[in-house]
Design a protein around this motif. Sequence first.
Motif, PDB file in Angstrom:
ATOM      1  N   LEU A  27      56.199  41.840  25.411  1.00 22.23           N
ATOM      2  CA  LEU A  27      56.653  40.332  25.946  1.00 22.23           C
ATOM      3  C   LEU A  27      58.075  40.241  25.877  1.00 22.23           C
ATOM      4  O   LEU A  27      58.511  39.283  26.291  1.00 22.23           O
ATOM      5  N   GLY A  28      58.837  40.724  24.841  1.00 24.74           N
ATOM      6  CA  GLY A  28      59.995  40.482  24.631  1.00 24.74           C
ATOM      7  C   GLY A  28      61.155  41.163  25.463  1.00 24.74           C
ATOM      8  O   GLY A  28      60.753  42.139  26.308  1.00 24.74           O
ATOM      9  N   TYR A  77      53.641  32.662  20.055  1.00 23.75           N
ATOM     10  CA  TYR A  77      52.561  33.218  20.669  1.00 23.75           C
ATOM     11  C   TYR A  77      51.887  34.494  19.883  1.00 23.75           C
ATOM     12  O   TYR A  77      50.856  34.325  19.574  1.00 23.75           O
ATOM     13  N   THR A 109      53.243  42.402  20.383  1.00 27.35           N
ATOM     14  CA  THR A 109      53.780  41.200  21.119  1.00 27.35           C
ATOM     15  C   THR A 109      55.231  41.280  21.474  1.00 27.35           C
ATOM     16  O   THR A 109      55.628  40.987  22.589  1.00 27.35           O
ATOM     17  N   ILE A 141      57.729  33.233  22.055  1.00 28.84           N
ATOM     18  CA  ILE A 141      57.000  34.503  22.023  1.00 28.84           C
ATOM     19  C   ILE A 141      56.704  34.757  20.358  1.00 28.84           C
ATOM     20  O   ILE A 141      55.682  35.158  20.050  1.00 28.84           O
TER      21      ILE A 141
END
Length: 343
Positions: free
Chosen positions: A58-59, A170, A54, A167
């Motif tokens: 997404l970072g 998530y 993740t 994030i």
Amino acid sequence: MIAALLQGCGRGETPVHVSQFDAFGIRIDMQLLGAPEQLATEVAEQTAQDFALTSYSLGLEQPGPMQRVNELLATTEPFAAPPALLPLLEQTRDLSERSGYLFNPAVGMLTDLWRPDPVTGKCSEPPDDESIARLVEAAPTLDDISLNGIELLSDNPAVKLDFGAVIRAYAADIAVANMRARGIRGAMIRIGSDLRLMGDRTGQPWRVPVLRGSGGAVLGTLDLRGDMSVVTVGRFQSPCFRNGKEYSRIIDPRTGYPAQGTQVVTVLNSGDAVTAAAAATALFAAGPQQWGQIARQMGISAALLIDDTGHIHLSPAMERHLQIIDRNAQVSVSPAWQDSGPQ
């Protein structure tokens, strides 16, 4: 690297698998309860892998897919989106709209202006007023992004996605969904001051500390069971000091400047952590005058806000949950919630 320990393995005791791993630049603590050792080990390892994936997918802290996504969004031409992005984009689009765009993952260009130096961590001089005003006038939101199948297109070149506010939440939600699918019924994931909870702790509630505005002392505790998320956003988290003034990392999209009037917000949500994290960010920007309205729009009933004077504002639902241990705390149920009806 995962450090793990199995506790409570005596006869009649519920096994507790305790593990730690690093992700998002911090240490993540996790407890899995009632699972056989082999299953708990597998789930812990999978969770660490999911957090790492993740962060990469997404970072923005390292080169990866999101940097490419933002480059392509700026062209205002359609392109194929990474599959990992689509569920979070849809979830945060709804949350952003309900927050009145106080939670706005599309203002990455604006937050970049205020971001500390990525190498030294030091805060530069405040950005110039013209740069801020130009981005505020452009008013980028997730509504500027259209999705056709897997194709993304932005009609606003000022859009830059930055999911930093949600994030980690998530990743925790993904982990809990996987745990539930594997048969885990009791779990705790601690990410800094945030927690994602499932079930209870061997028949007892999870006891969660709630921080004062300074972040260095405990105001009270929450005893929680079931599917719960607790997220805290505070000025004490990575603040910037410029010309002797402290700036929050939370930017108010309406002004383009760090949010004023709030020291800390804690949100308790019965369910996913992304909603709690988005709401905490929005309520911090909303401040003590508007936070009740924004929380209701986002479906949040239990929240706490500490203002610049140190006064503690509680929603009625949070007042019922919070056991205050700080005898010097100045606490009131916020008037902003008085017309919200039963919670």
